[in-house]
Design an enzyme around this catalytic site. Structure first.
Site, PDB file in Angstrom:
ATOM      1  N   HIS A  29       2.281  10.587  -1.197  1.00 35.11           N
ATOM      2  CA  HIS A  29       1.427  10.457  -0.133  1.00 35.11           C
ATOM      3  C   HIS A  29       1.740  11.478   1.105  1.00 35.11           C
ATOM      4  O   HIS A  29       2.674  11.234   1.700  1.00 35.11           O
ATOM      5  CB  HIS A  29       1.747   8.919   0.235  1.00 35.11           C
ATOM      6  CG  HIS A  29       0.760   8.126   1.272  1.00 35.11           C
ATOM      7  ND1 HIS A  29       0.987   7.677   2.443  1.00 35.11           N
ATOM      8  CD2 HIS A  29      -0.625   8.464   1.274  1.00 35.11           C
ATOM      9  CE1 HIS A  29      -0.181   7.457   3.263  1.00 35.11           C
ATOM     10  NE2 HIS A  29      -1.113   7.761   2.346  1.00 35.11           N
TER      11      HIS A  29
ATOM     12  N   HIS B 107       0.830  -1.341  -0.142  1.00 33.05           N
ATOM     13  CA  HIS B 107      -0.006  -0.042   0.022  1.00 33.05           C
ATOM     14  C   HIS B 107       1.095   1.269  -0.091  1.00 33.05           C
ATOM     15  O   HIS B 107       1.766   1.377   0.923  1.00 33.05           O
ATOM     16  CB  HIS B 107      -1.013  -0.039   1.367  1.00 33.05           C
ATOM     17  CG  HIS B 107      -1.684   1.260   1.523  1.00 33.05           C
ATOM     18  ND1 HIS B 107      -1.290   1.872   2.865  1.00 33.05           N
ATOM     19  CD2 HIS B 107      -2.568   1.813   0.981  1.00 33.05           C
ATOM     20  CE1 HIS B 107      -2.220   3.020   2.867  1.00 33.05           C
ATOM     21  NE2 HIS B 107      -2.921   3.109   1.466  1.00 33.05           N
TER      22      HIS B 107
END
Length: 319
Positions: A116, A42
């Site tokens: 991110h 992820h």
């Protein structure tokens, strides 16, 4: 280098998962890739976040990008992986969650980064070249790259997508697995090996998927909570209606609130990794339950190279 990595993770050379697909039983080699249980990561590039970049997300923190302390905290809580892309591949991860953004005011009009919370230090093309090199060294390992989000593309959206897709096609070339016309045409390990193809690119932009080498978006189910018990509940419900005719991701990841409610976790815990390490044993126990394991396809995790994450997922193919 690979041997040292395996030993540092508590694995000896005989337990290496760098070529686990090539060692699967014969009946798994002829099963569709949708029927395998595949470990993935992820926010795969979050180990490489640039503490000096502007904050990309969440929106309520962006205005504090000028504060070094806020960028440092953002990095601690957005960093869901601690191992490089090469280390993740060597450890056995085969699905990669790659979120792409354009850096504001970048003098290079086509240069892109991953992100991110913050942007990465390394640009997209450099990372894809390293993946291509690994794929050449491990021709029987099928790599799934899920490209998504594409923040900051703005009015240059079409041009940037065309450039990126063209780069991908030229780079991976004949290694790209074309998307099937239907379930009956779904790839298997043996089909991929016979065709000498081992890279699948899923792309979350409809225009790009008109090309035969570019696969459609892969659904990613996750709990959207910091509570591992609630993650399990949400994933259990989603798995009941998960498709069996295409890839499907079950995300074990925890999710920090995208509002000031995140502060209570930031004040209590050192970083996201500390919370992930606490939750992983429970989540790995959950995926081994018979009513869960038989429905899994891709299982994505934070800290994917942590001891027992990838071995637990891969063993579901033979248990």
């Amino acid at each position: 280098m690979a041997k040292k990595q395996e030993q540092s993770n508590g694995q000896n050379e005989s337990e290496s998962y760098s070529d686990w697909m090539s060692r699967l039983p014969a009946h798994k080699q002829t099963s569709t890739l949708y029927d395998l249980v595949i470990p993935g990561s992820h926010d795969s590039m979050s180990y490489d976040l640039d503490v000096n970049s502007s904050i990309v997300e969440p929106d309520w923190v962006k205005k504090y990008s000028y504060l070094p302390c806020v960028r440092a905290i953002t990095r601690k809580w957005a960093r869901t992986q601690e191992s490089t892309m090469g280390q993740q591949l060597d450890a056995g991860a085969r699905y990669f969650d790659l979120r792409i953004a354009r850096k504001e005011n970048d003098p290079d009009p086509t240069r892109l980064y991953f992100y991110h919370g913050l942007l990465t230090c390394t640009d997209v093309e450099t990372v894809l070249r390293s993946i291509n090199h690994w794929a050449e060294q491990h021709p029987k390992e099928i790599i799934i790259l899920a490209l998504s989000h594409f923040k900051g593309f703005g009015s240059d959206e079409k041009k940037l997508h065309q450039h990126l897709v063209s780069f991908i096609k030229n780079l991976f070339s004949t290694k790209l697995v074309p998307k099937p016309m239907g379930y009956e045409d779904a790839p298997t390990l043996q089909k991929c090996w016979h065709q000498k193809q081992n890279v699948i690119v899923s792309y979350d932009y409809a225009e790009a998927t008109k090309q035969p080498e570019i696969w459609y978006k892969i659904d990613y189910s996750y709990g959207d909570t910091m509570d591992p018990g609630k993650v399990e509940e949400k994933l259990t419900m989603d798995l009941k209606v998960a498709p069996h005719s295409y890839f499907y991701v079950c995300g074990l990841n925890l999710t920090l609130p995208e509002d000031p409610g995140a502060i209570k976790y930031i004040l209590r815990w050192k970083n996201m990794a500390s919370l992930v390490r606490r939750s992983l044993p429970e989540l790995l126990k959950w995926i081994k339950q018979p009513d869960v394991s038989t429905k899994l396809n891709i299982v994505a995790s934070d800290l994917v190279t942590e001891d027992n994450v990838i071995p637990t997922i891969v063993r579901l193919n033979t248990d």
